[in-house]
Design a protein around this motif. Structure first.
Motif, short mmCIF file in Angstrom:
data_model
loop_
_atom_site.label_atom_id
_atom_site.label_comp_id
_atom_site.label_asym_id
_atom_site.label_seq_id
_atom_site.Cartn_x
_atom_site.Cartn_y
_atom_site.Cartn_z
N HIS A 133 11.02 5.21 52.49
CA HIS A 133 10.37 5.67 51.28
C HIS A 133 11.10 6.85 50.73
O HIS A 133 10.68 7.99 50.88
CB HIS A 133 8.92 6.04 51.57
CG HIS A 133 8.04 5.57 50.50
ND1 HIS A 133 6.89 4.90 50.73
CD2 HIS A 133 8.19 5.65 49.17
CE1 HIS A 133 6.34 4.60 49.59
NE2 HIS A 133 7.11 5.04 48.63
N PHE A 134 12.14 6.56 50.05
CA PHE A 134 13.05 7.60 49.65
C PHE A 134 12.99 7.73 48.14
O PHE A 134 13.16 6.75 47.42
CB PHE A 134 14.45 7.16 50.09
CG PHE A 134 15.42 8.27 50.23
CD1 PHE A 134 15.21 9.26 51.17
CD2 PHE A 134 16.51 8.33 49.41
CE1 PHE A 134 16.10 10.30 51.30
CE2 PHE A 134 17.41 9.36 49.53
CZ PHE A 134 17.22 10.34 50.48
N ALA A 135 12.70 8.92 47.66
CA ALA A 135 12.54 9.12 46.21
C ALA A 135 13.74 9.85 45.64
O ALA A 135 14.06 10.95 46.06
CB ALA A 135 11.29 9.92 45.93
N ILE A 136 14.41 9.21 44.71
CA ILE A 136 15.58 9.82 44.09
C ILE A 136 15.34 10.00 42.59
O ILE A 136 15.17 9.03 41.87
CB ILE A 136 16.83 8.95 44.30
CG1 ILE A 136 17.04 8.71 45.79
CG2 ILE A 136 18.04 9.60 43.66
CD1 ILE A 136 18.21 7.80 46.10
N PHE A 137 15.33 11.23 42.16
CA PHE A 137 15.12 11.50 40.75
C PHE A 137 16.46 11.51 40.02
O PHE A 137 17.50 11.80 40.62
CB PHE A 137 14.43 12.85 40.57
CG PHE A 137 13.02 12.85 41.08
CD1 PHE A 137 11.98 12.50 40.25
CD2 PHE A 137 12.75 13.16 42.40
CE1 PHE A 137 10.67 12.47 40.71
CE2 PHE A 137 11.44 13.13 42.89
CZ PHE A 137 10.41 12.79 42.03
N GLY A 138 16.40 11.19 38.76
CA GLY A 138 17.63 11.19 37.99
C GLY A 138 17.40 10.56 36.63
O GLY A 138 16.28 10.59 36.12
N LEU B 237 26.83 9.41 48.16
CA LEU B 237 25.65 8.66 47.72
C LEU B 237 25.56 8.61 46.20
O LEU B 237 25.29 7.56 45.61
CB LEU B 237 24.38 9.29 48.29
CG LEU B 237 23.10 8.61 47.82
CD1 LEU B 237 23.02 7.20 48.34
CD2 LEU B 237 21.88 9.41 48.25
N GLY B 238 25.79 9.74 45.55
CA GLY B 238 25.70 9.81 44.11
C GLY B 238 26.63 8.80 43.45
O GLY B 238 26.23 8.08 42.53
N PHE C 100 22.67 4.41 37.84
CA PHE C 100 21.66 5.48 37.89
C PHE C 100 22.34 6.81 38.17
O PHE C 100 23.07 6.96 39.15
CB PHE C 100 20.65 5.17 38.99
CG PHE C 100 19.48 6.11 39.00
CD1 PHE C 100 18.38 5.89 38.18
CD2 PHE C 100 19.47 7.21 39.86
CE1 PHE C 100 17.29 6.74 38.21
CE2 PHE C 100 18.38 8.07 39.89
CZ PHE C 100 17.29 7.83 39.07
N GLN C 101 22.08 7.77 37.29
CA GLN C 101 22.69 9.08 37.44
C GLN C 101 21.72 10.00 38.19
O GLN C 101 20.85 10.62 37.59
CB GLN C 101 22.99 9.64 36.06
CG GLN C 101 23.77 10.93 36.09
CD GLN C 101 24.10 11.38 34.67
OE1 GLN C 101 23.46 10.95 33.70
NE2 GLN C 101 25.10 12.23 34.53
N ALA C 102 21.90 10.08 39.49
CA ALA C 102 20.96 10.85 40.31
C ALA C 102 21.09 12.34 40.04
O ALA C 102 22.18 12.82 39.76
CB ALA C 102 21.21 10.56 41.79
N ASP C 103 19.98 13.03 40.13
CA ASP C 103 19.95 14.48 39.97
C ASP C 103 20.63 15.13 41.15
O ASP C 103 19.98 15.60 42.08
CB ASP C 103 18.51 14.98 39.95
CG ASP C 103 17.99 15.07 38.54
OD1 ASP C 103 18.79 14.85 37.61
OD2 ASP C 103 16.80 15.37 38.38
N LEU C 104 21.93 15.24 41.10
CA LEU C 104 22.60 15.72 42.31
C LEU C 104 22.71 17.22 42.37
O LEU C 104 23.32 17.77 43.27
CB LEU C 104 23.97 15.06 42.44
CG LEU C 104 23.87 13.61 42.91
CD1 LEU C 104 25.23 13.03 43.14
CD2 LEU C 104 23.04 13.51 44.19
#
Lengths: 151, 151
Positions: B128-133, A112-113, A122-126
């Motif tokens: 409703h999926f929240a992805i931080f990054g 996914l990342g 988008f650089q997700a907080d993995l």
DNA sequence: GTAGGTGCAAACCCTTTGCAGAGAG
DNA sequence: CTCTCTGCAAAGGGTTTGCACCTAC
């Protein structure tokens, strides 16, 4: 006064100090395997350092976060949670019914990342991925009580 | 007094009422394409219904959420955000620097949901999926300022 | 007429801030 | 001795609650 000689040295270079309060906040996080709220940290620290003030905790958490030693997340529980920054990446499945947090490891999200990076830049907080949903337990419970949510 | 005859009927069966406040909260959400905070909802409603009280808004948002008509999320901005429950699923990429929220569609996450269900029995909120990054813009900016985070 | 809802204000909770004084370096 | 950090107490901001009144039905 410290078990982190290199850390302390580099802080000094930057004009910072290593206080017992600062150390004990870090220690509390280091001794916990899971997220802690500010309140939990205060409680733990006070076991051995009884007169710690909460402002010092908040300020040091912010400070340690800027340093990259601590990670903070808002999991939507109405308060911020803190944990030591760790390299073995892990993620969180947060049940919106019982608020249970299940830690899963990075493998589940590796692809996914890459996809998000490729498609959206988008650089997700993995190393800290929060996924809301419903856990196994609550799914079965909810199935029974559902039907008419309004009541 | 309503554009939602079926909804109103089913509420009455359950012993609830359909008040102008309730309707206007729902209308404000229906007219917005994006998330709204409680404060934004109040502001919008007051355009045509000037004396709405904030407690009524909060209570109705909770009520509509229980009904499944409204979805609430805490994106870590320090307040809860609300939106009408919609079927065309979408997700959010939230930049932890500039707090920008990028909406992406469901396709990007379809396989992940199945994997979580299969591996952990966890039913992720895939509408409703929240992805931080960190977003594209902030990545480049951060690369310059980084190096010594402590200062 | 009878609940369910509303309005108001105060309470809440977690977090942040101002300021004087303490203590690390 | 200096300048960062602490402790305290008060302010902040979003959200919730208690209570008397109102109104949908």
């Amino acid at each position: 006064m410290s078990r982190h000689p290199e850390l302390v040295a580099s802080l000094r270079e930057a004009g910072h100090r290593w206080t017992p309060q600062r150390e004990s906040v870090l220690a509390a996080l280091a001794e916990s395997a899971r997220h802690l709220t500010a309140e939990e940290i205060i409680a733990r620290v006070r076991v051995r350092y009884p007169y710690l003030n909460k402002s010092a905790v908040y300020r040091n958490l912010a400070f340690l976060t800027r340093l990259g030693l601590v990670h903070q997340t808002d999991l939507g529980h109405g308060h911020i949670e803190y944990e030591l920054h760790q390299d073995p990446h892990h993620h969180h499945l947060i049940c919106r019914h019982c608020h249970h947090v299940l830690q899963i490891d990075h493998a589940a999200l590796a692809t996914l990342g890459k996809k998000l990076e490729r498609d959206f830049g988008f650089q997700a907080d993995l190393d800290h991925f929060a996924i809301f949903g419903v856990c196994k337990k609550c799914q079965t419970r909810a199935a029974k009580t559902a039907k008419r949510a309004a009541r």
